[in-house]
Design an enzyme around this catalytic site. Sequence first.
Site, PDB file in Angstrom:
ATOM      1  N   GLU A   1      40.871  16.531  62.692  1.00  0.00           N
ATOM      2  CA  GLU A   1      39.419  16.722  62.535  1.00  0.00           C
ATOM      3  C   GLU A   1      38.980  18.099  63.024  1.00  0.00           C
ATOM      4  O   GLU A   1      37.806  18.340  63.301  1.00  0.00           O
ATOM      5  CB  GLU A   1      38.673  15.598  63.260  1.00  0.00           C
TER       6      GLU A   1
ATOM      7  N   ALA B   1      24.496   7.731  53.446  1.00  0.00           N
ATOM      8  CA  ALA B   1      25.227   6.652  52.777  1.00  0.00           C
ATOM      9  C   ALA B   1      25.967   5.754  53.762  1.00  0.00           C
ATOM     10  O   ALA B   1      26.647   4.816  53.351  1.00  0.00           O
ATOM     11  CB  ALA B   1      26.191   7.245  51.757  1.00  0.00           C
ATOM     12  N   GLY B   2      25.856   6.063  55.067  1.00  0.00           N
ATOM     13  CA  GLY B   2      26.504   5.198  56.061  1.00  0.00           C
ATOM     14  C   GLY B   2      28.017   5.150  55.915  1.00  0.00           C
ATOM     15  O   GLY B   2      28.622   4.093  55.994  1.00  0.00           O
ATOM     16  N   LEU B   3      28.608   6.325  55.754  1.00  0.00           N
ATOM     17  CA  LEU B   3      30.027   6.363  55.392  1.00  0.00           C
ATOM     18  C   LEU B   3      30.992   6.382  56.577  1.00  0.00           C
ATOM     19  O   LEU B   3      32.192   6.221  56.390  1.00  0.00           O
ATOM     20  CB  LEU B   3      30.297   7.612  54.529  1.00  0.00           C
ATOM     21  N   SER B   4      30.459   6.596  57.800  1.00  0.00           N
ATOM     22  CA  SER B   4      31.373   6.873  58.913  1.00  0.00           C
ATOM     23  C   SER B   4      31.380   5.771  59.963  1.00  0.00           C
ATOM     24  O   SER B   4      30.545   5.760  60.872  1.00  0.00           O
ATOM     25  CB  SER B   4      30.991   8.205  59.579  1.00  0.00           C
ATOM     26  N   LEU B   5      32.364   4.900  59.875  1.00  0.00           N
ATOM     27  CA  LEU B   5      32.529   3.861  60.891  1.00  0.00           C
ATOM     28  C   LEU B   5      32.805   4.528  62.253  1.00  0.00           C
ATOM     29  O   LEU B   5      33.626   5.439  62.339  1.00  0.00           O
ATOM     30  CB  LEU B   5      33.708   2.956  60.507  1.00  0.00           C
TER      31      LEU B   5
ATOM     32  N   HIS C   1      35.376  10.180  52.452  1.00  0.00           N
ATOM     33  CA  HIS C   1      34.398  11.192  52.028  1.00  0.00           C
ATOM     34  C   HIS C   1      34.691  12.539  52.669  1.00  0.00           C
ATOM     35  O   HIS C   1      34.445  13.581  52.089  1.00  0.00           O
ATOM     36  CB  HIS C   1      32.968  10.736  52.327  1.00  0.00           C
ATOM     37  N   ARG C   2      35.251  12.515  53.870  1.00  0.00           N
ATOM     38  CA  ARG C   2      35.545  13.767  54.540  1.00  0.00           C
ATOM     39  C   ARG C   2      36.853  14.373  54.030  1.00  0.00           C
ATOM     40  O   ARG C   2      36.997  15.595  53.941  1.00  0.00           O
ATOM     41  CB  ARG C   2      35.575  13.547  56.056  1.00  0.00           C
TER      42      ARG C   2
ATOM     43  N   CYS D   1      28.288  20.429  66.036  1.00  0.00           N
ATOM     44  CA  CYS D   1      28.989  19.970  64.822  1.00  0.00           C
ATOM     45  C   CYS D   1      28.782  20.955  63.686  1.00  0.00           C
ATOM     46  O   CYS D   1      29.649  21.121  62.830  1.00  0.00           O
ATOM     47  CB  CYS D   1      28.446  18.628  64.348  1.00  0.00           C
TER      48      CYS D   1
ATOM     49  N   ASN E   1      34.394  20.577  61.975  1.00  0.00           N
ATOM     50  CA  ASN E   1      35.523  19.809  61.447  1.00  0.00           C
ATOM     51  C   ASN E   1      36.268  20.547  60.339  1.00  0.00           C
ATOM     52  O   ASN E   1      37.158  19.979  59.701  1.00  0.00           O
ATOM     53  CB  ASN E   1      35.050  18.458  60.899  1.00  0.00           C
TER      54      ASN E   1
ATOM     55  N   HIS F   1      34.194  12.075  67.930  1.00  0.00           N
ATOM     56  CA  HIS F   1      34.892  13.347  68.142  1.00  0.00           C
ATOM     57  C   HIS F   1      34.714  13.729  69.607  1.00  0.00           C
ATOM     58  O   HIS F   1      33.693  13.380  70.232  1.00  0.00           O
ATOM     59  CB  HIS F   1      34.284  14.474  67.288  1.00  0.00           C
TER      60      HIS F   1
HETATM   61  O1  SUG Z   1      32.416  12.794  60.265  1.00  0.00           O
HETATM   62  N1  SUG Z   1      29.049  12.203  59.557  1.00  0.00           N
HETATM   63  C1  SUG Z   1      30.044  13.051  60.139  1.00  0.00           C
HETATM   64  C2  SUG Z   1      29.511  13.739  61.380  1.00  0.00           C
HETATM   65  C3  SUG Z   1      30.458  14.797  61.882  1.00  0.00           C
HETATM   66  C4  SUG Z   1      29.999  15.407  63.167  1.00  0.00           C
HETATM   67  N2  SUG Z   1      30.897  16.430  63.582  1.00  0.00           N
HETATM   68  C5  SUG Z   1      31.290  16.657  64.839  1.00  0.00           C
HETATM   69  N3  SUG Z   1      31.108  15.793  65.798  1.00  0.00           N
HETATM   70  N4  SUG Z   1      31.923  17.748  65.072  1.00  0.00           N
HETATM   71  C6  SUG Z   1      31.308  12.265  60.467  1.00  0.00           C
HETATM   72  O2  SUG Z   1      31.182  11.134  60.931  1.00  0.00           O
HETATM   73  C7  SUG Z   1      28.123  10.741  57.838  1.00  0.00           C
HETATM   74  C8  SUG Z   1      28.002  10.739  56.331  1.00  0.00           C
HETATM   75  C9  SUG Z   1      27.251   9.559  55.814  1.00  0.00           C
HETATM   76  O3  SUG Z   1      27.246   8.516  56.456  1.00  0.00           O
HETATM   77  O4  SUG Z   1      26.641   9.661  54.716  1.00  0.00           O
HETATM   78  C10 SUG Z   1      29.205  11.670  58.348  1.00  0.00           C
HETATM   79  O5  SUG Z   1      30.178  11.913  57.662  1.00  0.00           O
END
Ligand code: SUG
Length: 426
Positions: free
Chosen positions: A172, A18-22, A136-137, A355, A109, A240
């Site tokens: 995190e 879903a491209g949720l993580s800037l 979302h997280r 991760c 996380n 991270h």
């Molecule tokens: O928080 N991706 C996670 C990836 C987390 C990786 N964890 C570590 N580096 N420890 C984040 O960015 C993407 C979800 C989405 O785009 O649908 C996402 O949440």
Amino acid sequence: MTLEINFDGLIGPTHNYAGLSLGNIASHSNAGAVSSPRAAALQGLTKMRTLLDLGLTQGFLPPPPRPAAHVLRRLGFKGSDQAVLAQVADEDLDLLRAASSASSMWTANAATVLAAPDTADGRVHLVTANLGTMIHRSLEADDTYATLRRVFSGEAFAVHAPLPFAAHLGDEGAANHMRLAANHGARGVNVFVHGAPRGGRFPERQALRASQAAARLAGVQPAALFAMQSAEAIKAGAFHNDVVAVANANVLLAHPQAFATRPDLLAELSARLPGLVVIETRDLSLEDAVASYLFNSQLVSLPDGDMALIVPVEARDNAAAWREIQTILAADNPVTKVKVVDLRQSMSNGGGPACLRLRVPVAAAARDQINPAFLLDHARLDRLTRLVETWWPRAIAPSDLTDPALWEAAMVAHAALETFLTAPTV
Ligand code: SUG
């Protein structure tokens, strides 16, 4: 004898893009792609099998229910799960996407884990992460807290609630924490890596105050070290610290641009830990580090005392990263083995081998207090694999997130997993 147990997140039935993580380049560039939750979960299980085959102890953490109707209800939506989800699909699609994310799979996380030899009361402390930077997280935190208490219920463990949710307290978890020690059972040096609001284009997710709180809650001793992430690393997509550094026992593998305070950190670490081995890459750009996820490898101690790197296929396919790996293997250090794992489904959302796992160091007595339903041997791994093959959806396109049939399929998959967890262990 103290062992490190890796608890991997079982990838949930709604894994999607879903491209949720800037600031997470993979999440951004794969937004809108069709995911395969089944393939994703099977790839994760195959990684767990690789670790079991190496003679390591392996556990897993179940995904919380997604879509998270129970959380949405707290926002005022009413009715059955299906009614709640239908209303959110209608009113606030972004919220539905956030509530459908399977991001709990990245258990690095889930919490910061402080090892028993380093804490004031000699217990293993797990400080549940609030993951407050991304909506979302953040929806994971309460469920994660409940899960951690279910898994680590014995008195050898202290499981802490997430820190208060506030922009200044973003936490995190273990992805921004490293422990260096002569071995897993020895007293170690805890390094907390944090960001700061520096005006960059990407969010800096870990707040110093949150790291300080985690250290304080566990009574970390001797005093923990706090190191600032480099702004260049965050700008290149290292959202991270575990995208640019990994530690295991007395070995630190890091990109030379990982830390803003590199000289001070390395000097302090060497002073505190005689026998420290620092491996820095020599000729790998930050861009290649992020693309290959070399530093997101798992670095694990093997039963024979050597160490292995568990790397994603992307690190093998990136010429510069693969050269660095060969250099590491050829040099005089404890890392003697490399295993390549295919985690493409997770990698496409920015989640590599490290991760996907939460490391918990435990002495024998504490090991016996872990809920056995969450530990795996080959037979239980086979059962879990069959369960995923039976119940996990094969594909999710972005438009499927509003489809009641997907919600139903996910609920059935979660119920099957709960039966697995409560059935007598084999
Ligand atoms: O928080 N991706 C996670 C990836 C987390 C990786 N964890 C570590 N580096 N420890 C984040 O960015 C993407 C979800 C989405 O785009 O649908 C996402 O949440």
